[in-house]
Design a protein around this motif. Structure first.
Motif, PDB file in Angstrom:
ATOM      1  N   ARG A   1       0.852  -1.191   0.000  1.00  0.00           N
ATOM      2  CA  ARG A   1       0.000   0.000   0.000  1.00  0.00           C
ATOM      3  C   ARG A   1       0.885   1.237   0.000  1.00  0.00           C
TER       4      ARG A   1
ATOM      5  N   LYS B   1       1.155   5.171   1.235  1.00  0.00           N
ATOM      6  CA  LYS B   1       0.590   6.110   2.202  1.00  0.00           C
ATOM      7  C   LYS B   1       1.261   7.465   2.059  1.00  0.00           C
ATOM      8  N   ASP B   2       0.513   8.505   2.458  1.00  0.00           N
ATOM      9  CA  ASP B   2       1.124   9.835   2.464  1.00  0.00           C
ATOM     10  C   ASP B   2       1.787  10.103   3.812  1.00  0.00           C
TER      11      ASP B   2
ATOM     12  N   SER C   1       0.830  11.666   6.299  1.00  0.00           N
ATOM     13  CA  SER C   1      -0.076  11.609   7.452  1.00  0.00           C
ATOM     14  C   SER C   1      -0.533  10.195   7.765  1.00  0.00           C
ATOM     15  N   GLY C   2      -0.061   9.244   6.980  1.00  0.00           N
ATOM     16  CA  GLY C   2      -0.439   7.845   7.192  1.00  0.00           C
ATOM     17  C   GLY C   2      -1.697   7.427   6.479  1.00  0.00           C
ATOM     18  N   ASN C   3      -2.239   8.322   5.642  1.00  0.00           N
ATOM     19  CA  ASN C   3      -3.447   7.974   4.886  1.00  0.00           C
ATOM     20  C   ASN C   3      -3.092   7.105   3.684  1.00  0.00           C
ATOM     21  N   VAL C   4      -3.886   6.065   3.460  1.00  0.00           N
ATOM     22  CA  VAL C   4      -3.668   5.199   2.306  1.00  0.00           C
ATOM     23  C   VAL C   4      -4.119   5.934   1.050  1.00  0.00           C
ATOM     24  N   VAL C   5      -3.212   6.118   0.115  1.00  0.00           N
ATOM     25  CA  VAL C   5      -3.550   6.796  -1.137  1.00  0.00           C
ATOM     26  C   VAL C   5      -3.637   5.817  -2.303  1.00  0.00           C
TER      27      VAL C   5
ATOM     28  N   TYR D   1       6.390   9.911   0.002  1.00  0.00           N
ATOM     29  CA  TYR D   1       5.331   8.933   0.230  1.00  0.00           C
ATOM     30  C   TYR D   1       5.974   7.646   0.742  1.00  0.00           C
TER      31      TYR D   1
END
Length: 268
Positions: free
Chosen positions: A26, A28-29, A31-35, A55
């Motif tokens: 996966r 992530k950016d 901030s830990g958000n899955v992109v 990233y």
């Protein structure tokens, strides 16, 4: 693992199993958000970087099919800039009519936006065809300059504009998982053959006479007018597939409506 990405470029991260039964990668950016994450039809996680930044590629074992420990390899690829932008501001201008413009859905969930110049009173049809996979799953949406959807459907969408302006066409896969090529084409079907309101109604030549018409877009209405005698019963009929007929008085009162033939009576 971390990597630096350039705004507007497409990146693909792939995890390949060695002795491990399966691995999931996966993106992530910061901030830990899955992109980006693999879809059921793709083994890679891909995305278009919205900004230039660092990233992260996260690798996780999947023990659903065997040992959760073992070796694997990973790869991050810079696939280059997106072929077409995904916003109104980054839309690709296209000319009306053939040849069709080619594009690529670079990753699952990718959407491409195009712009064209529309003339008042004309009807425009946008057609999208995926060149591989399920050719009927391309979703086409026509939007105005504020991003409001004006017409949307699979394969093609049509819209009649009431003013000259720039319109936009968004193309994406209906299911959101197709990665591959497609073509997009916008055609000018010309002015509407009959008005959509009573103010511009086409005068019928007389009783018993027929007039040809075309419903160019979904939800199109064609209006016709005729002078009739008072206190008389008449029948209005439309010949075609699943056509609805509605009859109104000169004051706009509904006298009758239904499929496809309607009997009505005029008043004094």
């Amino acid at each position: 693992f971390s990597f630096s990405a350039t705004e507007g470029h497409v990146y693909r991260g792939t995890c390949t199993r060695g002795t491990i039964s399966s691995c999931i990668g996966r993106v992530k950016d910061g901030s830990g958000n899955v992109v980006a994450a693999p879809s059921y039809s793709t083994a890679s996680a891909a995305f278009a970087a919205p900004i230039s930044a660092t990233y992260y590629f996260e690798v996780q074992s999947d023990n659903s099919y065997g040992p959760a420990a073992g070796s694997y390899s990973w790869l991050i690829e810079d696939r280059g800039p997106e072929d077409h932008g995904s916003t109104l501001a980054s839309a690709t201008p296209i000319a009306i009519g053939p040849p069709a413009t080619s594009g690529t859905f670079d990753f699952a969930g990718d959407r491409d936006v195009f712009s064209f110049e529309a003339v008042a009173g004309h009807i425009y049809m946008a057609t999208c065809t995926e060149t591989t996979g399920y050719s009927y799953s391309c979703l086409v949406t026509i939007k105005d300059g504020s991003g409001t959807s004006l017409a949307s459907d699979t394969l093609r969408a049509a819209y009649e504009t009431n003013s000259s302006k720039t319109l936009f066409v968004e193309a994406r896969d209906y299911y959101g998982d197709y990665v591959g090529g497609y073509t997009i084409q916008v055609d000018d079907l010309g002015p509407d053959d009959h008005a959509d309101t009573s103010q511009g109604a086409t005068a019928l030549p007389g009783l018993g006479s027929s007039v040809d018409g075309t419903l160019e877009v979904w939800g199109d209405w064609d209006y016709f007018s005729i002078s009739l005698a008072a206190s008389t019963t008449y029948t209005a009929e439309a010949f075609g597939n699943y056509l609805e007929v509605a009859v109104y008085s000169a004051s706009g009162s509904l006298l009758s409506s239904g499929f496809p033939s309607q009997m009505f009576s005029t008043t004094n």
